[in-house]
Design an enzyme around this catalytic site. Structure first.
Site, short mmCIF file in Angstrom:
data_model
loop_
_atom_site.label_atom_id
_atom_site.label_comp_id
_atom_site.label_asym_id
_atom_site.label_seq_id
_atom_site.Cartn_x
_atom_site.Cartn_y
_atom_site.Cartn_z
N CYS A 49 -15.92 1.54 -20.80
CA CYS A 49 -17.31 1.60 -20.33
C CYS A 49 -18.11 0.38 -20.75
O CYS A 49 -19.03 -0.04 -20.04
CB CYS A 49 -17.98 2.87 -20.84
SG CYS A 49 -17.19 4.40 -20.29
N GLU B 186 0.82 -1.20 0.00
CA GLU B 186 0.00 0.00 0.00
C GLU B 186 0.86 1.27 0.00
O GLU B 186 0.53 2.25 -0.66
CB GLU B 186 -0.94 0.00 1.22
CG GLU B 186 -2.05 -1.03 1.15
CD GLU B 186 -3.00 -0.80 0.00
OE1 GLU B 186 -3.24 0.38 -0.35
OE2 GLU B 186 -3.50 -1.78 -0.57
N CYS C 46 -12.17 2.04 -15.28
CA CYS C 46 -12.51 3.46 -15.21
C CYS C 46 -11.23 4.29 -15.17
O CYS C 46 -10.98 5.06 -14.24
CB CYS C 46 -13.37 3.73 -13.97
SG CYS C 46 -14.24 5.31 -14.02
N CYS D 216 -24.18 4.69 -14.40
CA CYS D 216 -23.15 5.71 -14.48
C CYS D 216 -23.67 7.00 -15.12
O CYS D 216 -24.06 7.02 -16.29
CB CYS D 216 -21.97 5.18 -15.28
SG CYS D 216 -20.61 6.37 -15.42
#
Length: 376
Positions: free
Chosen positions: A207, A45, A200, A216
């Site tokens: 899409c 992370e 995205c 969306c």
């Protein structure tokens, strides 16, 4: 009487659709997945902050080879940590990584706490990173909010204000909390990351493959290019720095940079005046008198060759490096505490150097060796 609109961000179908998509189409084979080891998750992370997965993979493997456990990392000299991080950028992350490891060993006996609030108090761990670590290592329900999530939310829910604005970001956090599922937090959290990274995307969203397409707002209104709203542009400041590549007897002179600031804690080339604002279009030539005075601290200068300018872009300014290759006829002895070291050229590749400086030096050394071979 003034009517106050009540936010209602809850939507169980959002998390259900996302979890279902992630289990089938998401990423499941990254080296820090399929584990509850908080050390492995935390390390990934931190490395992934502002850095793409493809750039992190090699560093992650080499870092774990050198520091296989949290205690190994905590016990290592910070110079070793910086050397392993060299080239990955945003070096404050590496210093905080080392401090965090030492804190967890000292305060939690080497075991990361599972509470996101406690995790967020540790060096280098913010609210979103703490939530991700807690979700993946212990299944805690906590909301993440990184750049990928902001982009997904802005498009799916039609948020048409800049996500970096305080009010907009606070509203996004409230939405993120409201959308958390009762179960499956790991798949949900990974799903948000995967969707932002693989579907995205910023410039070419897929899409047609997105499970959120039916809901969306950006897709329905043909605004995927406009959302999220971009930060108002500011002119990027430009600076220059004259760096001295003093090479003598198979060694190069390096300076230890201060622990904070640009390239904090790394070794780098000595500079004449630091990073100076660039007033004209081109970086100026080095001031010869200042150069001679500086070099005289290390020895008698034999030759000085100005090399091609190297440009490096930081997040907040562009730096034009003016390198000067200097050879000495006689080396001056230096005090041990001077902050300068002579490093063997053979060790450059593994040294804790800023990426552009390391590249510059390796190219310089390589060019000189080729020239010498041609002579013979």
């Amino acid at each position: 009487m003034k009517v106050v609109a009540v936010e209602n961000f809850a939507d169980p179908s959002f998390s259900a659709d996302l979890i279902g998509w992630q289990k089938v189409h998401g990423r499941h084979a990254l080296p820090w997945q399929n584990t509850r080891d908080a050390y492995l998750i935390w390390l990934s992370e931190i490395m992934l902050q502002q850095t793409q997965v493809s750039a992190v993979l090699g560093y992650y493997a080499r870092f774990l080879q050198r520091f296989p456990t949290l205690r190994d990392l905590a016990a290592a000299p910070v110079e070793d940590v910086m050397a392993q991080w060299s080239g990955l950028g945003y070096y404050t992350r590496a210093r905080n990584l080392h401090k965090c490891a030492q804190r967890v060993v000292a305060e939690y006996d080497g075991v990361f706490p599972s509470d996101p609030l406690l995790l967020a108090e540790l060096p280098g761990i913010g609210r979103s990173t703490a939530a991700a670590i807690a979700a993946f290592s212990s299944g805690r329900r906590a909301a993440i909010m990184d750049g990928n999530v902001k982009r997904v939310f802005a498009r799916v829910f039609g948020i048409d204000t800049y996500p970096g604005e305080k009010k907009t970001e606070e509203a996004m956090w409230r939405r993120a909390e409201a959308l958390l599922p009762e179960a499956g937090i790991e798949s949900y959290t990974q799903g948000l990351m995967d969707m932002g990274a693989t579907l995205c995307t910023r410039s070419s969203p897929s899409c047609e493959r997105c499970p959120m397409q039916p809901r969306c707002v950006a897709f329905a209104s043909s605004r995927t290019r406009e959302l999220p709203v971009r930060k108002p542009k500011k002119a990027t400041p430009e600076k220059h720095a004259v760096m001295l590549a003093v090479v003598d007897n198979g060694q190069v002179l390096l300076e230890q940079r201060p622990p904070s600031g640009i390239w904090g804690g790394l070794l780098s080339l000595p500079e004449l005046d630091g990073h100076i604002a660039l007033e004209d279009d081109e970086a100026p030539e080095a001031d010869q008198d200042a150069l001679l005075r500086t070099v005289s601290r290390f020895g008698e200068m034999e030759s000085c060759e100005r090399l091609s300018t190297v440009t490096h872009v930081f997040t907040h300014y562009k730096l034009h490096i003016v390198p000067c290759h200097i050879t000495l006829s006689r080396r001056q002895a230096m005090a041990a505490e001077s902050g300068y070291v002579w490093l063997d050229i053979a060790k450059l590749a593994d040294a804790a150097l800023p990426a552009p400086v390391k590249k510059l030096l390796l190219e310089l050394v390589g060019d000189r060796r080729e020239a010498q071979q041609r002579m013979f």
